[in-house]
Design an enzyme around this catalytic site. Structure first.
Site, PDB file in Angstrom:
ATOM      1  N   THR A  74     -39.859  25.163 -11.969  1.00 33.31           N
ATOM      2  CA  THR A  74     -40.392  26.044 -12.999  1.00 33.31           C
ATOM      3  C   THR A  74     -39.279  26.861 -13.641  1.00 33.31           C
ATOM      4  O   THR A  74     -39.241  27.035 -14.865  1.00 33.31           O
ATOM      5  CB  THR A  74     -41.463  26.985 -12.412  1.00 33.31           C
ATOM      6  OG1 THR A  74     -42.512  26.199 -11.856  1.00 33.31           O
ATOM      7  CG2 THR A  74     -42.034  27.897 -13.481  1.00 33.31           C
ATOM      8  N   VAL A  75     -38.360  27.371 -12.815  1.00 33.52           N
ATOM      9  CA  VAL A  75     -37.217  28.106 -13.348  1.00 33.52           C
ATOM     10  C   VAL A  75     -36.421  27.212 -14.297  1.00 33.52           C
ATOM     11  O   VAL A  75     -36.017  27.630 -15.394  1.00 33.52           O
ATOM     12  CB  VAL A  75     -36.310  28.614 -12.210  1.00 33.52           C
ATOM     13  CG1 VAL A  75     -35.047  29.262 -12.772  1.00 33.52           C
ATOM     14  CG2 VAL A  75     -37.062  29.609 -11.333  1.00 33.52           C
ATOM     15  N   GLU A  77     -37.524  24.606 -15.990  1.00 31.40           N
ATOM     16  CA  GLU A  77     -38.286  24.312 -17.207  1.00 31.40           C
ATOM     17  C   GLU A  77     -38.301  25.507 -18.158  1.00 31.40           C
ATOM     18  O   GLU A  77     -38.144  25.355 -19.365  1.00 31.40           O
ATOM     19  CB  GLU A  77     -39.716  23.905 -16.843  1.00 31.40           C
ATOM     20  CG  GLU A  77     -40.456  23.240 -17.986  1.00 31.40           C
ATOM     21  CD  GLU A  77     -41.809  22.677 -17.572  1.00 31.40           C
ATOM     22  OE1 GLU A  77     -42.633  22.437 -18.471  1.00 31.40           O
ATOM     23  OE2 GLU A  77     -42.045  22.492 -16.359  1.00 31.40           O
ATOM     24  N   ASP A 226     -19.022  32.148 -13.198  1.00 27.08           N
ATOM     25  CA  ASP A 226     -17.570  31.984 -13.135  1.00 27.08           C
ATOM     26  C   ASP A 226     -17.042  30.900 -14.066  1.00 27.08           C
ATOM     27  O   ASP A 226     -15.847  30.590 -14.059  1.00 27.08           O
ATOM     28  CB  ASP A 226     -17.123  31.706 -11.700  1.00 27.08           C
ATOM     29  CG  ASP A 226     -17.726  30.424 -11.119  1.00 27.08           C
ATOM     30  OD1 ASP A 226     -18.527  29.780 -11.820  1.00 27.08           O
ATOM     31  OD2 ASP A 226     -17.402  30.080  -9.962  1.00 27.08           O
ATOM     32  N   GLU A 283     -35.875  18.303  -9.930  1.00 29.71           N
ATOM     33  CA  GLU A 283     -36.547  17.335 -10.801  1.00 29.71           C
ATOM     34  C   GLU A 283     -35.726  16.048 -10.846  1.00 29.71           C
ATOM     35  O   GLU A 283     -34.558  16.065 -11.246  1.00 29.71           O
ATOM     36  CB  GLU A 283     -36.720  17.916 -12.212  1.00 29.71           C
ATOM     37  CG  GLU A 283     -37.510  19.221 -12.243  1.00 29.71           C
ATOM     38  CD  GLU A 283     -38.873  19.101 -11.593  1.00 29.71           C
ATOM     39  OE1 GLU A 283     -39.648  18.210 -11.983  1.00 29.71           O
ATOM     40  OE2 GLU A 283     -39.165  19.893 -10.667  1.00 29.71           O
TER      41      GLU A 283
END
Length: 311
Positions: A74-75, A77, A226, A283
């Site tokens: 979800t993060v 997407e 970084d 994914e």
């Protein structure tokens, strides 16, 4: 557009999976945040692609904070939806996370509260935003880790019922099972200076964050901002040498390491003789060629002080 240094309430939008939207703790937390004077509306996803679409719409509307309610996928997407809405580094909208996934590796690695939606929402409402890098694998983004080889196959082959029952431990369990029959992938790695080396790859990771696979630290020196990715490659190894591999992972700088290579770079190209499975923040994608690169200062996240950031 709200300035992250202002004291006025941030406009926030929570994007949450339909399976988690009915959680009483989450509903209570949303009420508490609203009662405290923070504008927060909610979008519930129904099918694949909804989170990215909602994130793009929220960015275009000028929402200050988009909250990804879910796991690493979800993060990923939501971040992809935000990145699709504007030029990298020029987007003022920030992303926060309320962890609701199986592994929550990005959240865990950053110290975002897990199992406490109110604390996570409070961080979203008042935490500091910072620009972090994004990884790219061919034409797709990742925020945390791209992992390939039997680690990627573990994620694909772990039954949903086992994930639900064991959580992150399911990946470790399946990893042991899969490692016993893991087949190395023959390929070639090309470094930024053009030099290349051929060999067998059992496992590889290209990391922006530090952990994947339900808590396995694959990039202990990684920083989210970084300007580099941390690459780890485990070469062909027999079962009797797995103990040596674990020792080498703990001593990544040792020039005598036989099975584990670790380096930080802005980009690497990997070419394989056969299709290779890679997970981008969990994914799965498959290709014979992967060009990994970093996009510095690509996107804003609201993170606690404990997150692995360069100075």
């Amino acid at each position: 557009m709200y300035s992250m240094t202002s004291h006025s309430p941030r406009s926030m939008r929570l994007i949450i999976n339909g399976k988690s939207a009915g959680d009483p703790a989450l509903r209570s937390a949303v009420k508490e945040i609203r009662k405290a004077g923070h504008p927060l509306d909610v979008r519930v996803t129904w099918e694949s692609g909804d989170a990215a679409r909602y994130a793009t719409e929220a960015t275009q509307e000028g929402i200050d904070v988009i909250i990804a309610g879910g796991g690493d996928g979800t993060v990923n997407e939501v971040a992809g939806g935000v990145l699709a809405a504007g030029e990298h580094g020029q987007i003022n909208t920030a992303i926060a996370v309320v962890p609701y996934g199986t592994a929550n590796d990005f959240a865990a690695g950053c110290g975002i509260p897990i199992g406490d939606p109110l604390a996570a929402l409070q961080l979203a409402a008042s935490g500091k935003s910072v620009l972090i890098d994004a990884g790219r694998a061919n034409d797709q983004f990742f925020i945390n880790v791209a992992s390939g080889g039997f680690g990627a196959e573990v994620t694909v082959n772990t039954p949903p019922e086992l994930k639900k029952a064991l959580g992150g431990a399911a990946y470790s369990l399946m990893g042991v099972v899969t490692a016993a029959k893991a087949t190395p992938h023959s390929g070639r790695v090309t470094l930024p200076d053009g030099t290349s080396e051929s060999g067998d790859v059992l496992v590889m990771t290209a990391a922006n964050g530090r952990q994947c696979g339900g808590g396995q630290q694959v990039a202990p020196r990684a920083f989210l901002n970084d300007g580099k990715l941390d690459f780890l490659i485990v070469h062909d190894v027999d079962m009797q040498s797995f103990g040596q591999v674990l020792r080498e992972i703990l001593t990544l700088d040792d020039e005598t390491n036989q099975y584990v290579s670790y380096m930080q770079a802005e980009s690497i190209k990997m070419e394989f003789d056969a299709p290779f499975q890679v997970n981008l923040d969990g994914e799965p994608v498959s290709s014979k060629t992967f060009a990994f690169s970093v996009i510095p200062n690509a996107i804003r996240f609201i993170l606690p002080a404990s997150a692995p950031l360069a100075s």
